[in-house]
Design a protein around this motif. Structure first.
Motif, PDB file in Angstrom:
ATOM      1  N   GLU A 224      59.800  34.137 149.612  1.00 20.89           N
ATOM      2  CA  GLU A 224      58.376  34.375 149.878  1.00 20.89           C
ATOM      3  C   GLU A 224      57.598  34.688 148.604  1.00 20.89           C
ATOM      4  O   GLU A 224      56.676  33.967 148.228  1.00 20.89           O
ATOM      5  CB  GLU A 224      58.223  35.546 150.859  1.00 20.89           C
ATOM      6  CG  GLU A 224      56.773  35.940 151.107  1.00 20.89           C
ATOM      7  CD  GLU A 224      56.611  37.243 151.848  1.00 20.89           C
ATOM      8  OE1 GLU A 224      55.508  37.811 151.806  1.00 20.89           O
ATOM      9  OE2 GLU A 224      57.580  37.715 152.485  1.00 20.89           O
ATOM     10  N   THR A 280      60.657  28.171 156.567  1.00 27.03           N
ATOM     11  CA  THR A 280      60.493  28.367 155.121  1.00 27.03           C
ATOM     12  C   THR A 280      61.128  27.216 154.348  1.00 27.03           C
ATOM     13  O   THR A 280      60.543  26.689 153.393  1.00 27.03           O
ATOM     14  CB  THR A 280      61.119  29.705 154.682  1.00 27.03           C
ATOM     15  OG1 THR A 280      60.496  30.774 155.404  1.00 27.03           O
ATOM     16  CG2 THR A 280      60.923  29.928 153.186  1.00 27.03           C
ATOM     17  N   VAL A 306      57.523  32.342 156.304  1.00 26.29           N
ATOM     18  CA  VAL A 306      57.661  33.629 155.611  1.00 26.29           C
ATOM     19  C   VAL A 306      56.917  34.775 156.291  1.00 26.29           C
ATOM     20  O   VAL A 306      57.096  35.937 155.908  1.00 26.29           O
ATOM     21  CB  VAL A 306      57.195  33.521 154.135  1.00 26.29           C
ATOM     22  CG1 VAL A 306      58.080  32.551 153.368  1.00 26.29           C
ATOM     23  CG2 VAL A 306      55.733  33.128 154.016  1.00 26.29           C
TER      24      VAL A 306
END
Length: 392
Positions: A224, A280, A306
């Motif tokens: 992230e 993600t 995320v």
């Protein structure tokens, strides 16, 4: 006896997290200010100058975690305020890599103290809705990044003002959270409420499930924050204003976390983490092959992925491993930020020597590993929960 004003404390906590989050967005904008076209630092040098934001955060959380129980949440919160104030002033005065490094260290320690104090405070105030309320609290991490990204875009790109004015806007939420916390009674941590001894807390850190979650936190945080922190360099050839993509990503994250309650109810924490890892991975892969308007579509997929990582990782530990106490939550957050401090210069080196698409492809390996890890966690928790139901 003075009662605890949960609503005011929660609002103050959100404002403190906004300061933390705005520093991430504003730091991302400073990459171009201090980079090759500005002050003249290489992208790798900037990566090293920015790392104290993450290992400083880790240091603050590891030290602050045990101190939250002994000194109390209130003192750690005010220490966060002092570190934030020093860090903001020092950033405004920064002129080279060394001064930027020191400024970033103070900001990082302030950010770490915010998480060290306020995650356990929220867990202790809302014992029946920990994951839900931690997600609501962490709405203001992406929310604050949206605010910071838009402030950077307006102040520098639209109004043409100096970067020092952009950094100075951090004083607004800083002063607000100080006023909201002033004179308030703070709760004790949940571990203290439960009467779990310090010895038992330290022993619980050796629990294999906790160790597994710490390892996974290294990968979720890097996926992230490693990506979003270097958004300017990663996407500068794909879109005209990468900061708007950052605001777009974090806008989606804020909305997702605001309505996390319904998702948690359906998927449970382990299911949410597996869902997050899949999206993600797909999002990072799409970002390597898109440009222009389609970059926003790829960014949306990445954002969905995320959104729940950080608060759900903390919520999982608070819910299933409460005996680890404030220290457990601090170790989780600290591990996450430590991993980002390692990833940032590596990404800078990749971008200096290759290209942004190569860096994104390399980053996509992390959620690919997490898909396997969280599949195992999901199956383990499903079996564990069914065993508990049978015993009951």
């Amino acid at each position: 006896m003075e009662s605890i004003n949960k609503n005011r404390l929660f609002l103050a906590s959100c404002m403190a997290l906004i300061v933390t989050a705005m520093t991430f967005a504003i730091r991302a904008r400073l990459e171009t200010v201090f980079g090759p076209e500005g002050v003249g630092l290489t992208l790798e040098q900037i990566g090293y100058a920015f790392t104290p934001a993450f290992w400083g955060f880790t240091l603050a959380m590891i030290i602050g975690g045990p101190l939250v129980d002994s000194l109390g949440i209130k003192k750690i919160t005010w220490l966060a305020f002092i570190m934030h104030a020093i860090g903001i002033v020092w950033t405004i005065m920064a002129k080279d890599m060394s001064s930027l490094f020191i400024a970033t260290l103070f900001v990082g320690i302030g950010n770490g103290m915010v998480e060290a104090a306020l995650n356990p405070m929220i867990a202790s105030m809302y014992t029946k809705n920990k994951t839900k309320m931690l997600n609501r609290f962490h709405v203001w991490f992406p929310g604050g990044i949206v605010i910071g990204a838009l402030v950077g875009w307006l102040v520098m790109d639209i109004m043409g003002l100096s970067w020092q004015i952009m950094v100075g806007t951090l004083f607004i939420p800083l002063i607000v959270y100080a006023i909201l916390f002033l004179g308030q009674k703070f709760p004790v941590t949940e571990r203290v409420q439960m009467g779990i001894s310090t010895k038992n807390m330290y022993a619980s850190l050796a629990n294999p499930l906790f160790i597994f979650m710490v390892i996974c936190m290294l990968l979720t945080a890097a996926s992230e924050l490693g990506t979003t922190q270097r958004i300017e360099s990663l996407l500068k050839t794909s879109v005209e204003s990468p900061l708007l993509v950052l605001a777009f990503i974090n806008g989606i994250m804020a909305l997702g976390r605001a309505f996390a309650g319904q998702v948690i109810h359906k998927l449970q924490p382990a299911g949410m983490l597996l869902f997050s890892a899949i999206f993600t991975f797909i999002g990072l892969w799409l970002l390597t092959i898109t440009s222009g308007g389609m970059t926003f579509a790829a960014a949306a997929v990445f954002a969905v992925g995320v959104t729940f990582f950080w608060p759900t990782m903390l919520g999982f530990v608070a819910e299933y491993l409460p005996q680890t106490g404030a220290l457990g939550l601090s170790i989780m957050g600290g591990a996450g930020m430590l991993s980002v401090s390692i990833v940032l210069p590596l990404m800078g080196m990749l971008m200096d020597n290759a290209d942004a698409g190569e860096a994104l492809r390399t980053m996509s390996i992390l959620p690919a590993i997490l898909i396997l890890a969280f599949t195992g966690l999901y199956l383990y928790m499903k079996k564990r929960n069914s065993t508990i139901i049978e015993e009951v």
